[in-house]
Design a protein around this motif. Structure first.
Motif, PDB file in Angstrom:
ATOM      1  N   GLU A 189       0.824  -1.219   0.000  1.00  0.00           N
ATOM      2  CA  GLU A 189       0.000   0.000   0.000  1.00  0.00           C
ATOM      3  C   GLU A 189       0.856   1.267   0.000  1.00  0.00           C
ATOM      4  N   GLN A 190       2.154   1.114   0.323  1.00  0.00           N
ATOM      5  CA  GLN A 190       3.047   2.257   0.442  1.00  0.00           C
ATOM      6  C   GLN A 190       3.619   2.653  -0.926  1.00  0.00           C
ATOM      7  N   ASP A 191       4.113   3.903  -1.018  1.00  0.00           N
ATOM      8  CA  ASP A 191       4.919   4.289  -2.175  1.00  0.00           C
ATOM      9  C   ASP A 191       6.240   3.530  -2.088  1.00  0.00           C
ATOM     10  N   LEU A 192       6.627   2.906  -3.183  1.00  0.00           N
ATOM     11  CA  LEU A 192       7.809   2.048  -3.184  1.00  0.00           C
ATOM     12  C   LEU A 192       8.884   2.604  -4.105  1.00  0.00           C
ATOM     13  N   VAL A 193      10.142   2.456  -3.665  1.00  0.00           N
ATOM     14  CA  VAL A 193      11.291   2.698  -4.530  1.00  0.00           C
ATOM     15  C   VAL A 193      12.005   1.361  -4.683  1.00  0.00           C
ATOM     16  N   MET A 194      12.196   0.949  -5.942  1.00  0.00           N
ATOM     17  CA  MET A 194      12.715  -0.399  -6.197  1.00  0.00           C
ATOM     18  C   MET A 194      13.800  -0.366  -7.267  1.00  0.00           C
ATOM     19  N   PHE A 195      14.657  -1.380  -7.201  1.00  0.00           N
ATOM     20  CA  PHE A 195      15.568  -1.618  -8.312  1.00  0.00           C
ATOM     21  C   PHE A 195      14.747  -2.004  -9.543  1.00  0.00           C
ATOM     22  N   LYS A 196      15.355  -1.893 -10.708  1.00  0.00           N
ATOM     23  CA  LYS A 196      14.673  -2.285 -11.925  1.00  0.00           C
ATOM     24  C   LYS A 196      14.631  -3.799 -12.038  1.00  0.00           C
ATOM     25  N   GLU A 197      13.845  -4.304 -12.975  1.00  0.00           N
ATOM     26  CA  GLU A 197      13.700  -5.746 -13.160  1.00  0.00           C
ATOM     27  C   GLU A 197      15.057  -6.376 -13.474  1.00  0.00           C
ATOM     28  N   GLY A 198      15.233  -7.609 -12.995  1.00  0.00           N
ATOM     29  CA  GLY A 198      16.495  -8.314 -13.203  1.00  0.00           C
ATOM     30  C   GLY A 198      17.347  -8.385 -11.962  1.00  0.00           C
ATOM     31  N   TYR A 199      17.045  -7.529 -10.977  1.00  0.00           N
ATOM     32  CA  TYR A 199      17.749  -7.576  -9.694  1.00  0.00           C
ATOM     33  C   TYR A 199      16.961  -8.477  -8.749  1.00  0.00           C
ATOM     34  N   PHE A 200      17.693  -9.307  -7.990  1.00  0.00           N
ATOM     35  CA  PHE A 200      17.013 -10.372  -7.260  1.00  0.00           C
ATOM     36  C   PHE A 200      16.003  -9.847  -6.250  1.00  0.00           C
ATOM     37  N   HIS A 201      16.280  -8.686  -5.623  1.00  0.00           N
ATOM     38  CA  HIS A 201      15.323  -8.210  -4.609  1.00  0.00           C
ATOM     39  C   HIS A 201      14.029  -7.760  -5.279  1.00  0.00           C
ATOM     40  N   ARG A 202      14.115  -7.219  -6.495  1.00  0.00           N
ATOM     41  CA  ARG A 202      12.910  -6.846  -7.246  1.00  0.00           C
ATOM     42  C   ARG A 202      12.139  -8.106  -7.632  1.00  0.00           C
ATOM     43  N   ASP A 203      12.857  -9.128  -8.095  1.00  0.00           N
ATOM     44  CA  ASP A 203      12.197 -10.390  -8.465  1.00  0.00           C
ATOM     45  C   ASP A 203      11.462 -10.990  -7.272  1.00  0.00           C
ATOM     46  N   TYR A 204      12.084 -10.950  -6.093  1.00  0.00           N
ATOM     47  CA  TYR A 204      11.453 -11.496  -4.895  1.00  0.00           C
ATOM     48  C   TYR A 204      10.171 -10.752  -4.552  1.00  0.00           C
ATOM     49  N   ILE A 205      10.246  -9.442  -4.567  1.00  0.00           N
ATOM     50  CA  ILE A 205       9.089  -8.647  -4.186  1.00  0.00           C
ATOM     51  C   ILE A 205       7.956  -8.821  -5.193  1.00  0.00           C
ATOM     52  N   GLU A 206       8.289  -8.906  -6.475  1.00  0.00           N
ATOM     53  CA  GLU A 206       7.261  -9.162  -7.490  1.00  0.00           C
ATOM     54  C   GLU A 206       6.602 -10.513  -7.257  1.00  0.00           C
ATOM     55  N   ALA A 207       7.427 -11.525  -6.908  1.00  0.00           N
ATOM     56  CA  ALA A 207       6.872 -12.857  -6.653  1.00  0.00           C
ATOM     57  C   ALA A 207       5.941 -12.846  -5.448  1.00  0.00           C
ATOM     58  N   LYS A 208       6.305 -12.102  -4.398  1.00  0.00           N
ATOM     59  CA  LYS A 208       5.454 -12.031  -3.212  1.00  0.00           C
ATOM     60  C   LYS A 208       4.137 -11.297  -3.518  1.00  0.00           C
ATOM     61  N   ALA A 209       4.211 -10.308  -4.366  1.00  0.00           N
ATOM     62  CA  ALA A 209       2.986  -9.597  -4.750  1.00  0.00           C
ATOM     63  C   ALA A 209       2.031 -10.545  -5.473  1.00  0.00           C
ATOM     64  N   LYS A 210       2.556 -11.347  -6.379  1.00  0.00           N
ATOM     65  CA  LYS A 210       1.715 -12.292  -7.121  1.00  0.00           C
ATOM     66  C   LYS A 210       1.149 -13.363  -6.197  1.00  0.00           C
ATOM     67  N   GLU A 211       1.984 -13.872  -5.282  1.00  0.00           N
ATOM     68  CA  GLU A 211       1.522 -14.901  -4.351  1.00  0.00           C
ATOM     69  C   GLU A 211       0.348 -14.407  -3.512  1.00  0.00           C
ATOM     70  N   ASN A 212       0.364 -13.128  -3.182  1.00  0.00           N
ATOM     71  CA  ASN A 212      -0.674 -12.569  -2.309  1.00  0.00           C
ATOM     72  C   ASN A 212      -1.733 -11.783  -3.078  1.00  0.00           C
ATOM     73  N   ALA A 213      -1.715 -11.938  -4.416  1.00  0.00           N
ATOM     74  CA  ALA A 213      -2.691 -11.262  -5.280  1.00  0.00           C
ATOM     75  C   ALA A 213      -2.715  -9.753  -5.034  1.00  0.00           C
ATOM     76  N   LEU A 214      -1.517  -9.176  -4.906  1.00  0.00           N
ATOM     77  CA  LEU A 214      -1.371  -7.747  -4.659  1.00  0.00           C
ATOM     78  C   LEU A 214      -0.651  -7.091  -5.827  1.00  0.00           C
ATOM     79  N   GLU A 215      -0.879  -5.793  -5.994  1.00  0.00           N
ATOM     80  CA  GLU A 215      -0.261  -5.052  -7.080  1.00  0.00           C
ATOM     81  C   GLU A 215       1.049  -4.411  -6.620  1.00  0.00           C
ATOM     82  N   LEU A 216       2.083  -4.541  -7.453  1.00  0.00           N
ATOM     83  CA  LEU A 216       3.342  -3.865  -7.185  1.00  0.00           C
ATOM     84  C   LEU A 216       3.395  -2.603  -8.032  1.00  0.00           C
TER      85      LEU A 216
END
Length: 290
Positions: A189-216
């Motif tokens: 729900e917060q404003d997020l600052v993220m690395f671009k796609e291809g960086y592992f922490h971005r991949d992880y957070i995107e995966a968690k968003a999908k698992e929880n049916a949430l929008e990144l």
């Protein structure tokens, strides 16, 4: 043309005497004489004029001597180069690591390694783990840090480097800073600052968003870690980073996710590919250092 024959020839030419040359070479004088005779037979020419007191080079021998010295010097140079590599006096390690690892995990290791092997060249490439995989497979990197949670290509060999945790990272005055843990729905729900796609922490957070049916939805995207930290400190946005970052930075707080996000990072290199002595030594040094 055998290098042994060349060495025997040059030594006899320098001493002008078979007995003295044999002593210098630590071989029997008859063996040296036979070696020179075989060499002359192979070349089809006489290299020395022999008499009882000394031997002298023929004109053909004088021409050969210049080339023989040069060849032997090149052989010595090649041996020296190999010995220097064995002693890590020369060589290069090309390492690929994502920003967080390059900024917080490796500096102390690299400085300690460089201190032990001061003439060794170290090249550190900042890239996402996905890009690092490709660069390893393409031969652009010798060693790289990759995420083990993604399927590792069969062409890569790995060695576990770090067990870590991804945490929500906020400014010290942010409402989340005092929480024991953060739910994913709260985080997204917060404003997020993220690395671009291809960086592992971005991949992880995107995966968690999908698992929880949430929008990144990212308010900021950048691969510049100092900029990400500056944005978080000023509370324009929050992010998710390895917990090791929060141990080194002031005015930010790491808050674990309610469902912990654990990950494994590993050193990787091409399976069956050539690893230089410098590369192998670096791998062993990292393993022993940490």
């Amino acid at each position: 043309m055998d290098s042994k024959h060349l060495k025997h020839f040059v030594t006899v030419a320098e001493f002008g005497h078979f007995t003295q040359a044999a002593k210098a070479l630590h071989i029997a004088q008859p063996a040296l004489s036979i070696s020179i005779k075989k060499f002359e037979q192979q070349l089809g020419m006489t290299l020395f004029r022999r008499n009882e007191r000394k031997v002298e080079l023929t004109d053909e021998g004088k021409v050969l001597l210049k080339h023989a010295k040069r060849v032997l010097q090149q052989i010595d140079d090649a041996k020296l180069a190999m010995d220097e590599l064995k002693g890590l006096e020369k060589g290069e390690v090309r390492l690929g690591a994502p920003s967080m690892m390059g900024s917080y995990f490796f500096p102390q290791i690299l400085m300690a390694f460089k201190s032990r092997y001061p003439d060794l060249k170290l090249t550190l490439v900042d890239a996402g783990t996905g890009s690092i995989r490709n660069m390893l497979l393409n031969g652009e990197l010798d060693i790289g840090v990759i995420n083990l949670d993604k399927q590792v290509p069969d062409d890569l060999e790995t060695d576990i480097l770090l067990h870590s945790e991804m945490v929500a990272v906020v400014g010290k005055d942010h409402p989340f800073a005092s929480k024991q843990s953060v739910r994913f729905d709260e985080f997204f729900e917060q404003d997020l600052v993220m690395f671009k796609e291809g960086y592992f922490h971005r991949d992880y957070i995107e995966a968690k968003a999908k698992e929880n049916a949430l929008e990144l939805e990212c308010a900021f995207e950048t691969n510049l870690l100092p900029l990400i930290l500056s944005i978080v400190r000023r509370e324009f946005a929050i992010t998710a980073l390895l917990d090791l970052v929060t141990h080194h930075e002031a005015d930010i707080v790491g808050v674990p996710f309610e469902q912990p996000v654990k990950l494994d990072l590993a050193l990787a290199w091409r399976k069956g590919g050539y690893l230089s002595i410098a590369d192998r030594t670096f791998i062993e040094f990292v393993k022993s250092f940490h």
